[in-house]
Design a protein around this motif. Sequence first.
Motif: not given
Length: 548
Positions: A202-216, A230-237
Amino acid sequence: MKNKLFYIPLTLIIFMVGSCTFFDLELTKDPNELAPENANPDYVLNQMQIDFKDFLNNPDPSNWNGVNKFGMEATRMINVWGGTYENAYTPTEFDAVWTLAYEGLLMDAHTFIPVYEANEWYLHSGIAKVLQAYVLATLVDFFGDVPFAESFDASNLNPVADNQSTIYNLAITYLDEAIADLQKESKAVPSNDLFYNGDASKWITLANTLKLKLYLNLRLIDKTNSTNQINALIALNNFIDEPDEEFLFRYSTTEVNPDSRNPHFIYNYLNGANDYMSNYFMWTLYGEKNNIDPRIRYYFYRQTLTSSTNFQELPCYGTTAPNHYSPEMPYCTLSDGYWGRDHLDDDGIPPDTRRRTLYGIYPAGGNFDNNNGISGNSGDGLQGAGIEVIMTQSFVKFMLAEASLTLGTTGDTKTWLMEAVQNSIETVMDFGSAQADPLYIPTNAMITAYLDEVSTLYDNATNEQERLEVITKEYYIALFGNGVEAYNLVRRTTFPSNLQPALLEAAGNFCRSFIYPAICVNLNSSIHQKTTFATQVFWDTNAAGIIQ
């Protein structure tokens, strides 16, 4: 509350703490405080999490100044006094968040991450790096250039501020490092992880989500890189997309040692209201659309069901709106007891503490509004067992909708939008379900009507900017309680375009960033106070003066 809160008196350094605070070099250690070599590294992580929560929403009744409060005030979720922006804030108001960041979490992370790594406590180091990244990025979002590289050198009492983009990139690096640590086999599990109970995934999921926030946030200055990342993060799902993955701090009903109730509840239910809700934000849910927002009875609790006609209670009663207010803009009060204040209203305080609209059950843990219209008190609702809403699945979908529209990232914009709105409504209603009066729970027909109206607004938008405003307004509504994301959203998109102006037409510059804390500029000769609130952070390239 499922956990105990450990407040450990950790003096982790003697000389210099944080970035702008220093101590007398001749002082010796307080024998009652712990030095790093004597501190329990496991308890230190617990303290970092407490400092992180307090950085967002400080429970100190004498200094209730977390970053969420500042962001909510700037974006008209709650009222801010002052008349003008320049009068609304003094440097000392920001001292608490600065101290919690630099003397607290960032210093602990700097000191103990190497300890965790050396002992292969990778779950501890991963969690610490996620929190460190969040705080660093938020300091940039609110203040711009801030110190970091030189902040923990005890021989340097005047650390220089680092370039904002450098710190943002460092925050992303820390998130990547955190993900790598959290994927390793750890020799220890935190005894008291206040967020995810030691679940590395769950901490990994959060870290990926925070990367989305920063790149946005970075999309305005590097569209290509933000799109690719962001596309790479979306592909990671691997974003937050389940309720048990949401990044929340859960308060309790505990009143002492320590008081673990939601600060909004403490501040407004014990002895009458201290805050004013924003007339504009309440109107956004109550009167802007044809359909009342299904979340309104969860967000707000009315202590009266009628609007006052008493000048002593409501000094603006009977007066006309300022000429610079548009005809549809709310002014002074709303009907049916939605009792707040207009933006930057600095009138004195009338005897209305038992009349003002309060925070409701979500997220403060107060009352569900069941049309009782009676004063709130300490035994009401969830009795303060609310939440600190930091990152949710609906927030993720709103961000993906914005990215899809503005960057062309993977996914259908409207699908993301409608799923986000529905998810937000479901989350809020579910949180308040135990206290909600069946007579006033929104029906399926009411929810469908609201969703259909949002869908129509999006379909009727004729260009990207109009569609972006629909997304922004719905995300803004869903963010109630989270001033950090609301503040970033408004500056990133410049929407909602109809934010209520200040009562004074010449109210000065909107806070594109905040002034530095007194504890920083008074003790660090390398940093000078800003002369204006108009200074924009590096990723905010929108036109000067576009936000009022």
